[in-house]
Design a protein around this motif. Structure first.
Motif, PDB file in Angstrom:
ATOM      1  N   ARG A   1       0.813  -1.222   0.000  1.00  0.00           N
ATOM      2  CA  ARG A   1       0.000   0.000   0.000  1.00  0.00           C
ATOM      3  C   ARG A   1       0.841   1.264   0.000  1.00  0.00           C
ATOM      4  O   ARG A   1       0.524   2.230  -0.690  1.00  0.00           O
ATOM      5  N   GLN A   2       1.929   1.270   0.791  1.00  0.00           N
ATOM      6  CA  GLN A   2       2.689   2.503   0.988  1.00  0.00           C
ATOM      7  C   GLN A   2       3.844   2.688   0.015  1.00  0.00           C
ATOM      8  O   GLN A   2       4.277   3.813  -0.208  1.00  0.00           O
TER       9      GLN A   2
ATOM     10  N   TRP B   1      -6.371   2.175  -3.642  1.00  0.00           N
ATOM     11  CA  TRP B   1      -6.581   1.015  -2.775  1.00  0.00           C
ATOM     12  C   TRP B   1      -8.053   0.877  -2.455  1.00  0.00           C
ATOM     13  O   TRP B   1      -8.698   1.871  -2.129  1.00  0.00           O
TER      14      TRP B   1
ATOM     15  N   LEU C   1      -8.662  -3.426  11.822  1.00  0.00           N
ATOM     16  CA  LEU C   1      -8.347  -2.030  11.548  1.00  0.00           C
ATOM     17  C   LEU C   1      -7.665  -1.841  10.193  1.00  0.00           C
ATOM     18  O   LEU C   1      -8.084  -1.028   9.369  1.00  0.00           O
ATOM     19  N   PHE C   2      -6.606  -2.634   9.923  1.00  0.00           N
ATOM     20  CA  PHE C   2      -5.781  -2.386   8.742  1.00  0.00           C
ATOM     21  C   PHE C   2      -6.291  -3.072   7.467  1.00  0.00           C
ATOM     22  O   PHE C   2      -5.952  -2.641   6.366  1.00  0.00           O
TER      23      PHE C   2
ATOM     24  N   TYR D   1      -9.879  -4.220   7.088  1.00  0.00           N
ATOM     25  CA  TYR D   1     -11.279  -3.898   6.808  1.00  0.00           C
ATOM     26  C   TYR D   1     -11.577  -2.397   6.825  1.00  0.00           C
ATOM     27  O   TYR D   1     -12.303  -1.892   5.972  1.00  0.00           O
ATOM     28  N   VAL D   2     -11.025  -1.693   7.822  1.00  0.00           N
ATOM     29  CA  VAL D   2     -11.418  -0.294   8.027  1.00  0.00           C
ATOM     30  C   VAL D   2     -10.617   0.662   7.158  1.00  0.00           C
ATOM     31  O   VAL D   2     -11.181   1.503   6.443  1.00  0.00           O
ATOM     32  N   LEU D   3      -9.283   0.578   7.213  1.00  0.00           N
ATOM     33  CA  LEU D   3      -8.434   1.540   6.500  1.00  0.00           C
ATOM     34  C   LEU D   3      -8.307   1.230   5.014  1.00  0.00           C
ATOM     35  O   LEU D   3      -8.408   0.097   4.598  1.00  0.00           O
TER      36      LEU D   3
END
Length: 297
Positions: free
Chosen positions: A115-116, A143, A292-293, A295-297
């Motif tokens: 991603r980064q 993304w 968090l990483f 599903y959410v972000l």
């Protein structure tokens, strides 16, 4: 110097460390593991004997582990383990959980890197213009990604506030119930111990049921598979391995429940219960990071 000794009469001697002699389980377990992996590799290469060999090895390994752990439980009940052995068990469990932390860190690291770093580079960020213009012209990073040239096909993401949120609440609740069960064991409240440990097992099984439901919906309705680019790969690898750990934890909790039913543990001597509780809390923490990483972000 600590030395091997098999007598229960010396189990509480701080200078004596119990070591079983002539155990056949390490050797036969290695053979069974070799057969299992040979069968799996052959199955992947489409040999006709690969699949049955894999399941034969897997069942053999399961039977060996059952007998091996039965021997360990018997040794514990006979009083062979003193404080030295207990300390080594605790250190072993700590290092095992640390290895699991690093295992998941590798997958979270892959997700972070994709991603980064990889996505911006493919988009021509900075001095990597050639990466975009020569390798994947016209690729626009975003993304979740199905990869350059949309090699993963069209898919939809799993909404975080549906089944994933429900599973998060289930695992958090299971962390509470196993803690209550632990305090009940230390307080000598056997009935409360069995009830709350049973609830923990039920919550673990519920988590697995809802995760299987989520997988079926993702595959059938969202077209999300392992081949859906880097997003699909990291999603199923992280959630799949976590689900495997929840399965293992639920099995271990069930065994501990049966042992509690038989009255195997005391207020001061119950490391097996503690080890499984540590493992279960680890599974909870990993899921929070995953929710968090992934599903959410």
């Amino acid at each position: 110097m600590a030395q091997a000794h098999s007598s229960a009469a010396h189990a509480h001697d701080p200078n004596v460390y119990y070591i079983p002699h002539g155990s056949r389980w390490p050797v036969v377990a290695s053979v069974a593991l070799f057969i299992t992996m040979l069968g799996f590799a052959s199955w992947l290469n489409e040999f006709s004997w690969g699949r049955p060999t894999f399941f034969i090895g897997l069942l053999t390994l399961a039977g060996i582990l059952f007998k091996w752990f039965a021997d360990v439980i018997t040794e514990s009940l006979r009083g062979y383990y003193n404080k030295q052995v207990d300390s080594s068990f605790r250190m072993g469990m700590v290092w095992f959980i640390f290895s699991e932390v690093m295992f998941f860190a590798a997958f979270f690291g892959a997700l972070f890197y994709a991603r980064q770093f990889a996505m911006p580079w493919l988009n021509g960020l900075g001095d990597r213009v050639a990466t975009n213009s020569i390798l994947w012209p016209g690729f626009s990073a975003g993304w979740p990604s199905n990869g350059p040239a949309t090699i993963g096909g069209h898919f939809e993401t799993v909404p975080a506030w549906g089944l994933p949120l429900l599973n998060t609440l289930i695992l958090l609740s299971s962390g509470v119930t196993v803690t209550i069960a632990h305090h009940a064991l230390k307080g000598g409240r056997r009935k409360q111990l069995l009830v709350f440990l049973g609830l923990t097992i039920l919550l673990g099984a519920s988590f697995l049921f809802f995760q299987a439901t989520e997988y079926m919906e993702a595959y059938r309705e969202l077209n999300l598979t392992l081949g859906s680019g880097i997003y699909g790969s990291t999603f199923f690898m992280l959630t799949g391995f976590h689900g495997a750990h929840v399965t293992l934890g639920t099995i271990m909790l069930s065994i501990i429940w049966l042992r509690c039913l038989k009255g195997h543990f005391t207020r001061d001597d119950h490391f097996a219960f503690e080890a499984v509780a540590w493992y279960w809390h680890f599974v909870d923490v990993v899921w929070l990071a995953l929710f968090l990483f992934v599903y959410v972000l």
